[in-house]
Design a protein around this motif. Sequence first.
Motif, PDB file in Angstrom:
ATOM      1  N   ALA A 104      -9.005   2.275   6.934  1.00 39.26           N
ATOM      2  CA  ALA A 104      -8.417   3.539   6.505  1.00 39.26           C
ATOM      3  C   ALA A 104      -7.043   3.291   5.882  1.00 39.26           C
ATOM      4  O   ALA A 104      -6.273   2.451   6.378  1.00 39.26           O
ATOM      5  CB  ALA A 104      -8.288   4.488   7.685  1.00 39.26           C
ATOM      6  N   PRO A 105      -6.697   3.960   4.784  1.00 34.53           N
ATOM      7  CA  PRO A 105      -5.415   3.709   4.098  1.00 34.53           C
ATOM      8  C   PRO A 105      -4.212   3.719   5.028  1.00 34.53           C
ATOM      9  O   PRO A 105      -3.309   2.887   4.883  1.00 34.53           O
ATOM     10  CB  PRO A 105      -5.359   4.839   3.063  1.00 34.53           C
ATOM     11  N   ALA A 106      -4.176   4.619   5.986  1.00 31.80           N
ATOM     12  CA  ALA A 106      -3.013   4.700   6.881  1.00 31.80           C
ATOM     13  C   ALA A 106      -2.909   3.503   7.820  1.00 31.80           C
ATOM     14  O   ALA A 106      -1.824   3.232   8.364  1.00 31.80           O
ATOM     15  CB  ALA A 106      -3.084   5.989   7.699  1.00 31.80           C
ATOM     16  N   ASP A 107      -4.005   2.776   7.999  1.00 31.02           N
ATOM     17  CA  ASP A 107      -4.023   1.659   8.948  1.00 31.02           C
ATOM     18  C   ASP A 107      -3.997   0.293   8.266  1.00 31.02           C
ATOM     19  O   ASP A 107      -4.122  -0.738   8.933  1.00 31.02           O
ATOM     20  CB  ASP A 107      -5.283   1.750   9.827  1.00 31.02           C
ATOM     21  N   ARG A 108      -3.856   0.263   6.962  1.00 34.88           N
ATOM     22  CA  ARG A 108      -3.947  -0.999   6.236  1.00 34.88           C
ATOM     23  C   ARG A 108      -2.726  -1.883   6.466  1.00 34.88           C
ATOM     24  O   ARG A 108      -1.619  -1.396   6.718  1.00 34.88           O
ATOM     25  CB  ARG A 108      -4.138  -0.741   4.742  1.00 34.88           C
ATOM     26  N   ALA A 109      -2.951  -3.194   6.378  1.00 33.53           N
ATOM     27  CA  ALA A 109      -1.862  -4.164   6.488  1.00 33.53           C
ATOM     28  C   ALA A 109      -0.848  -3.917   5.374  1.00 33.53           C
ATOM     29  O   ALA A 109      -1.177  -3.363   4.318  1.00 33.53           O
ATOM     30  CB  ALA A 109      -2.417  -5.581   6.403  1.00 33.53           C
ATOM     31  N   THR A 110       0.383  -4.341   5.603  1.00 32.85           N
ATOM     32  CA  THR A 110       1.451  -4.124   4.626  1.00 32.85           C
ATOM     33  C   THR A 110       2.211  -5.424   4.362  1.00 32.85           C
ATOM     34  O   THR A 110       2.104  -6.392   5.115  1.00 32.85           O
ATOM     35  CB  THR A 110       2.443  -3.055   5.116  1.00 32.85           C
ATOM     36  N   PHE A 111       2.972  -5.418   3.279  1.00 34.89           N
ATOM     37  CA  PHE A 111       3.888  -6.509   2.962  1.00 34.89           C
ATOM     38  C   PHE A 111       5.083  -5.930   2.220  1.00 34.89           C
ATOM     39  O   PHE A 111       5.108  -4.734   1.876  1.00 34.89           O
ATOM     40  CB  PHE A 111       3.191  -7.606   2.148  1.00 34.89           C
ATOM     41  N   GLN A 112       6.063  -6.768   1.986  1.00 33.23           N
ATOM     42  CA  GLN A 112       7.261  -6.340   1.268  1.00 33.23           C
ATOM     43  C   GLN A 112       7.117  -6.692  -0.207  1.00 33.23           C
ATOM     44  O   GLN A 112       7.242  -7.848  -0.604  1.00 33.23           O
ATOM     45  CB  GLN A 112       8.495  -7.012   1.871  1.00 33.23           C
ATOM     46  N   GLY A 113       6.810  -5.689  -1.027  1.00 31.95           N
ATOM     47  CA  GLY A 113       6.588  -5.908  -2.448  1.00 31.95           C
ATOM     48  C   GLY A 113       7.608  -5.194  -3.308  1.00 31.95           C
ATOM     49  O   GLY A 113       8.391  -4.376  -2.831  1.00 31.95           O
TER      50      GLY A 113
END
Length: 508
Positions: A104-113
């Motif tokens: 789900a979009p709200a639970d997706r992994a993140t990074f600093q871009g």
Amino acid sequence: MTTRNPFIRLGPADNVVVARADVAAHMPVPDEQTETRQAVPAGHKMAARFIGRGEPVRKYNTVIGFASEDIPPGTWMHSHNIAFGDLEKDYRHGLDYRPTDYVAPADRATFQGIVRPDGRVATRNFIGVFIVGHSGASIARKIANHFDAARLAAYPHIDGVVPYVHEQGSGMERGGEPMALLRRTLAGYIRHPNTGAALIIGSGHDHNPLPAFLDATGLCCGPLLRTVHIQQAGGTRKAIEAGIAAIEAMLDTVDGARRQTVSAEHIMVGMQCGGSDGFSGLSANPALGAAMEILIRNGGTAILSETSEIFGVEHTLTARAVTPEVGRKLVERIDWWLEYNKGRDTQINGRVSPGNNAGGLANVLEKSLGGAKKGGNAPLMAVYRYAEPVTQNGLVFMDTPGYDPVSATGQIAGGANMVCFTTGRGSCFGSVPAPTMKLASNTPMYTRMAADMDINCGVVIDGDATIPQMGQRIFEQLLRHASGEKTASELAGVGENEFVPWPIGVAD
């Protein structure tokens, strides 16, 4: 560590097993109820049972060739007794397609871009100095080299000023696919999200004239895209001065870029393998495939390429294509390569490089079997020609040669903002503006070349990690590198010379 079995069995139906390390002759192999008849080098194969002449040789329950003689159990299996031959393939276009189960979009992994004004996300922030033809190469290098670490110290958010030098743009036809290919490669790098600003240099006598290049690609000059015309500038020295001045005018704006938290769906990985060995298809490639499945579930994109290095196993991709048309497009590119290489002593006609062969790969079928595993089991969503912009998320294929610098150049031109490169023999490859993360297939090479490697997948061979565990490690480290952590090749200063547009157009 000490392993219980010197050989790895990859599938119950296989008639060969793979040596974990060098195995001496006449060593018992209890699990296979035989002993080695000859020494078997690490990464090479041993016959697990009798294989009659002409019988298929199976690894991962996939045919990698045919026995060229009767082969008793315990025999060392390699190119001397495995014949290359034609295979009947069931392409099953789209019949095995299964949609991706997305996070789900709200639970997706993140990074600093770095979010660009148009919404695209960068992993690095470079200024590029480009040439439309090779005659501008020295000038481009001198302009870029002017902006050394001391001069960029006041601009800490700029990763560097890079010359993109190539040997094309003259001595080739002025139209057609070769020129279109060169132009879309250059335009892909200029438009790349990791390119914060660009300077383009023309000489005045290029077969790829600067005005025609801009017109054909739709690029428009502005504050962050400037040009220098060598003849109009007044020659070499004045062109260099004009180029330096143009970049100095862009530094403050480019340095204004800042990182912020963004979804992993913005990561696009170009997948490469080079200097492969018999372990690549057992550890690094499937581990990368597991990592790419995680990335794809998080909305990201993985680009599989090197068309000549999936030959023989392309049916495993066409079967899980999203539509029959996507599968047929891949086969069309394979057919183009077969025609292009007809009668030539090249990889697609069976022979792998000396390094690949020494590492345990008997022929292109065995190499392709391992290489295709970089894509995991994700469905194939699209097929692109070389350097075309990649707009489809998920696993996609881009038609490229197997030569790593040329292949990666096409992927980056298509939009890849990271490159993952597996190697078994030990590659020193790097790339800009998209950084390369290198994955070692075996522990001895990783230990020997630790300064060039980012992660050791050899622990899978050692029995200390599973493929899923390794895939998770790769994905987590990928997020860190995408966030700005330097890769080994970046720390070594490697990548500026690996910009190599596919040179199919030299004619004059």
